[in-house]
Design a protein around this motif. Structure first.
Motif, PDB file in Angstrom:
ATOM      1  N   THR A  78       0.833  -1.207   0.000  1.00 42.45           N
ATOM      2  CA  THR A  78       0.000   0.000   0.000  1.00 42.45           C
ATOM      3  C   THR A  78       0.864   1.252   0.000  1.00 42.45           C
ATOM      4  O   THR A  78       0.585   2.212  -0.739  1.00 42.45           O
ATOM      5  CB  THR A  78      -0.922   0.010   1.228  1.00 42.45           C
ATOM      6  OG1 THR A  78      -1.675  -1.196   1.273  1.00 42.45           O
ATOM      7  CG2 THR A  78      -1.878   1.193   1.175  1.00 42.45           C
ATOM      8  N   LEU A  82       0.825   4.148  -2.924  1.00 40.65           N
ATOM      9  CA  LEU A  82       0.484   5.499  -2.478  1.00 40.65           C
ATOM     10  C   LEU A  82       1.659   6.455  -2.679  1.00 40.65           C
ATOM     11  O   LEU A  82       1.483   7.602  -3.093  1.00 40.65           O
ATOM     12  CB  LEU A  82       0.090   5.480  -1.007  1.00 40.65           C
ATOM     13  CG  LEU A  82      -1.393   5.370  -0.674  1.00 40.65           C
ATOM     14  CD1 LEU A  82      -1.563   5.236   0.831  1.00 40.65           C
ATOM     15  CD2 LEU A  82      -2.173   6.560  -1.190  1.00 40.65           C
ATOM     16  N   THR A  86       1.787   9.846  -4.774  1.00 41.04           N
ATOM     17  CA  THR A  86       1.749  11.062  -3.952  1.00 41.04           C
ATOM     18  C   THR A  86       3.083  11.799  -3.868  1.00 41.04           C
ATOM     19  O   THR A  86       3.116  13.035  -3.937  1.00 41.04           O
ATOM     20  CB  THR A  86       1.280  10.696  -2.523  1.00 41.04           C
ATOM     21  OG1 THR A  86       0.056   9.974  -2.606  1.00 41.04           O
ATOM     22  CG2 THR A  86       1.070  11.945  -1.689  1.00 41.04           C
ATOM     23  N   PHE A 126      -2.460   6.045   6.272  1.00 42.57           N
ATOM     24  CA  PHE A 126      -3.733   6.763   6.215  1.00 42.57           C
ATOM     25  C   PHE A 126      -3.492   8.262   6.072  1.00 42.57           C
ATOM     26  O   PHE A 126      -4.310   8.977   5.479  1.00 42.57           O
ATOM     27  CB  PHE A 126      -4.576   6.455   7.457  1.00 42.57           C
ATOM     28  CG  PHE A 126      -5.555   5.340   7.243  1.00 42.57           C
ATOM     29  CD1 PHE A 126      -6.896   5.599   7.040  1.00 42.57           C
ATOM     30  CD2 PHE A 126      -5.132   4.023   7.241  1.00 42.57           C
ATOM     31  CE1 PHE A 126      -7.800   4.569   6.829  1.00 42.57           C
ATOM     32  CE2 PHE A 126      -6.018   2.980   7.040  1.00 42.57           C
ATOM     33  CZ  PHE A 126      -7.372   3.256   6.834  1.00 42.57           C
ATOM     34  N   PHE A 129      -3.223   8.907   2.468  1.00 42.22           N
ATOM     35  CA  PHE A 129      -4.566   8.979   1.898  1.00 42.22           C
ATOM     36  C   PHE A 129      -5.161  10.366   2.151  1.00 42.22           C
ATOM     37  O   PHE A 129      -5.748  10.998   1.256  1.00 42.22           O
ATOM     38  CB  PHE A 129      -5.475   7.918   2.524  1.00 42.22           C
ATOM     39  CG  PHE A 129      -5.360   6.551   1.916  1.00 42.22           C
ATOM     40  CD1 PHE A 129      -5.621   6.348   0.569  1.00 42.22           C
ATOM     41  CD2 PHE A 129      -5.010   5.461   2.689  1.00 42.22           C
ATOM     42  CE1 PHE A 129      -5.530   5.085   0.000  1.00 42.22           C
ATOM     43  CE2 PHE A 129      -4.915   4.191   2.139  1.00 42.22           C
ATOM     44  CZ  PHE A 129      -5.182   3.997   0.793  1.00 42.22           C
ATOM     45  N   TYR A 132      -3.713  13.019  -0.147  1.00 41.33           N
ATOM     46  CA  TYR A 132      -4.240  13.002  -1.519  1.00 41.33           C
ATOM     47  C   TYR A 132      -5.690  13.494  -1.544  1.00 41.33           C
ATOM     48  O   TYR A 132      -6.114  14.135  -2.512  1.00 41.33           O
ATOM     49  CB  TYR A 132      -4.134  11.614  -2.142  1.00 41.33           C
ATOM     50  CG  TYR A 132      -3.999  11.700  -3.643  1.00 41.33           C
ATOM     51  CD1 TYR A 132      -2.766  11.531  -4.269  1.00 41.33           C
ATOM     52  CD2 TYR A 132      -5.100  11.997  -4.448  1.00 41.33           C
ATOM     53  CE1 TYR A 132      -2.638  11.647  -5.641  1.00 41.33           C
ATOM     54  CE2 TYR A 132      -4.975  12.112  -5.820  1.00 41.33           C
ATOM     55  CZ  TYR A 132      -3.746  11.936  -6.412  1.00 41.33           C
ATOM     56  OH  TYR A 132      -3.615  12.063  -7.776  1.00 41.33           O
ATOM     57  N   LEU A 133      -6.449  13.218  -0.491  1.00 41.46           N
ATOM     58  CA  LEU A 133      -7.803  13.757  -0.419  1.00 41.46           C
ATOM     59  C   LEU A 133      -7.770  15.279  -0.392  1.00 41.46           C
ATOM     60  O   LEU A 133      -8.640  15.949  -0.966  1.00 41.46           O
ATOM     61  CB  LEU A 133      -8.522  13.220   0.813  1.00 41.46           C
ATOM     62  CG  LEU A 133      -8.838  11.721   0.813  1.00 41.46           C
ATOM     63  CD1 LEU A 133      -9.573  11.336   2.092  1.00 41.46           C
ATOM     64  CD2 LEU A 133      -9.644  11.321  -0.407  1.00 41.46           C
ATOM     65  N   PHE A 152      -9.389   6.926  -3.829  1.00 44.11           N
ATOM     66  CA  PHE A 152      -8.793   6.798  -2.495  1.00 44.11           C
ATOM     67  C   PHE A 152      -9.842   6.995  -1.399  1.00 44.11           C
ATOM     68  O   PHE A 152      -9.798   6.323  -0.361  1.00 44.11           O
ATOM     69  CB  PHE A 152      -7.652   7.801  -2.323  1.00 44.11           C
ATOM     70  CG  PHE A 152      -6.399   7.428  -3.061  1.00 44.11           C
ATOM     71  CD1 PHE A 152      -6.213   6.149  -3.556  1.00 44.11           C
ATOM     72  CD2 PHE A 152      -5.389   8.356  -3.267  1.00 44.11           C
ATOM     73  CE1 PHE A 152      -5.054   5.797  -4.241  1.00 44.11           C
ATOM     74  CE2 PHE A 152      -4.223   8.015  -3.939  1.00 44.11           C
ATOM     75  CZ  PHE A 152      -4.059   6.734  -4.432  1.00 44.11           C
ATOM     76  N   VAL A 156     -10.678   4.447   1.604  1.00 40.69           N
ATOM     77  CA  VAL A 156     -10.663   4.868   3.009  1.00 40.69           C
ATOM     78  C   VAL A 156     -11.968   4.480   3.694  1.00 40.69           C
ATOM     79  O   VAL A 156     -11.973   3.924   4.802  1.00 40.69           O
ATOM     80  CB  VAL A 156     -10.429   6.391   3.118  1.00 40.69           C
ATOM     81  CG1 VAL A 156     -10.732   6.884   4.539  1.00 40.69           C
ATOM     82  CG2 VAL A 156      -8.996   6.735   2.756  1.00 40.69           C
ATOM     83  N   ASN A 159     -12.117   0.815   4.294  1.00 42.17           N
ATOM     84  CA  ASN A 159     -11.232   0.447   5.397  1.00 42.17           C
ATOM     85  C   ASN A 159     -11.832   0.813   6.743  1.00 42.17           C
ATOM     86  O   ASN A 159     -11.714   0.049   7.708  1.00 42.17           O
ATOM     87  CB  ASN A 159      -9.871   1.142   5.227  1.00 42.17           C
ATOM     88  CG  ASN A 159      -8.887   0.311   4.429  1.00 42.17           C
ATOM     89  OD1 ASN A 159      -8.264  -0.603   4.950  1.00 42.17           O
ATOM     90  ND2 ASN A 159      -8.778   0.623   3.145  1.00 42.17           N
ATOM     91  N   LEU A 178      -5.273   9.949   9.221  1.00 38.35           N
ATOM     92  CA  LEU A 178      -5.996  10.525   8.081  1.00 38.35           C
ATOM     93  C   LEU A 178      -6.182  12.029   8.250  1.00 38.35           C
ATOM     94  O   LEU A 178      -5.877  12.813   7.335  1.00 38.35           O
ATOM     95  CB  LEU A 178      -7.359   9.838   7.958  1.00 38.35           C
ATOM     96  CG  LEU A 178      -8.252  10.277   6.796  1.00 38.35           C
ATOM     97  CD1 LEU A 178      -7.718   9.745   5.480  1.00 38.35           C
ATOM     98  CD2 LEU A 178      -9.683   9.790   7.012  1.00 38.35           C
TER      99      LEU A 178
END
Length: 224
Positions: A78, A82, A86, A126, A129, A132-133, A152, A156, A159, A178
């Motif tokens: 992962t 990622l 990223t 996380f 993630f 990127y969000l 993504f 998330v 998950n 996150l």
């Protein structure tokens, strides 16, 4: 593309982080096994009782520890995908700061809300993630970034649902990472992608500082 540009686009920090995690895992295996309590304590797992007596470095080290082959393989695969997506967008140093900061944020959240011993890179993952969000929100006019951010976000959410119904999973750590990654990404920005407005960065900085102060106060109170 020049040599400098080629190096800028390579996920060098991602590769380095994976290498560190693998080396630490091998060391844990050689020390007796990554699930043995003594090994976990020695290598720096998140153990709330020890953090409460001043071993705050345990808010950093758990992101480099894993509890078995399946655990490290899943996290490193992962992290690789990622990181490839990223790191070139944020740059090496911003990416590293987001990764480490998110891991710490996740471990702090885990300390407050999860009493069990925990370890793993998922708090920092996380955070990636979340970073990127942030790109998906700040640069939603860019179709490629918007679509990847949506993908993504779906991962998330899946998950989080799995975490809620699974056993032995640190949901607080994942959510803390996150949020930490999302806010850090706004504060650090992504000049390679575009400009982030000053007020968005300012709001994120205020939120981040506020969370740091609350966490710091909580850590001190628990240590009393």
């Amino acid at each position: 593309m020049g040599l400098t540009e080629t190096w800028r686009n390579k996920p060098l920090v991602t590769d380095l982080l994976i290498a560190i995690n693998v080396v630490v895992f091998i060391a844990m295996v050689l020390a007796g096994g990554p699930t043995k309590p003594q090994v976990l304590m020695t290598f720096g797992a998140k153990i709330n009782q020890l953090i409460s007596v001043g071993q705050w470095w345990r808010l950093i080290t758990p992101m480099f520890l894993h509890l078995g082959v399946q655990h490290i393989v899943l996290n490193m695969v992962t992290l690789y995908f990622l990181g490839v997506a990223t790191e070139p967008l944020f740059g090496h140093w911003r990416f590293l700061l987001i990764y480490l900061g998110s891991g710490i944020a996740g471990n702090i959240a885990s300390y407050f809300f999860t009493p069990a011993v925990s370890a793993g890179a998922s708090t920092a993952i996380f955070g990636l993630f979340g970073a990127y969000l942030m790109l998906g929100v700040a640069f939603r006019e860019q179709p490629g970034i918007r679509q990847t951010a949506r993908t993504f976000l779906t991962l998330v959410l899946l998950n989080v649902v799995f975490d809620m119904f699974g056993s032995g999973i640190d949901l607080a750590g994942h959510l803390g990472g996150l949020v930490g990654g999302f806010l850090l990404a706004y504060v650090l920005a992504a000049p390679r992608v575009g400009r982030v407005s000053w007020w968005q960065r300012g709001l994120a900085a205020v939120a981040l500082v506020g969370l740091v102060l609350i966490a710091g106060y909580g850590l001190m109170m628990k240590a009393v």
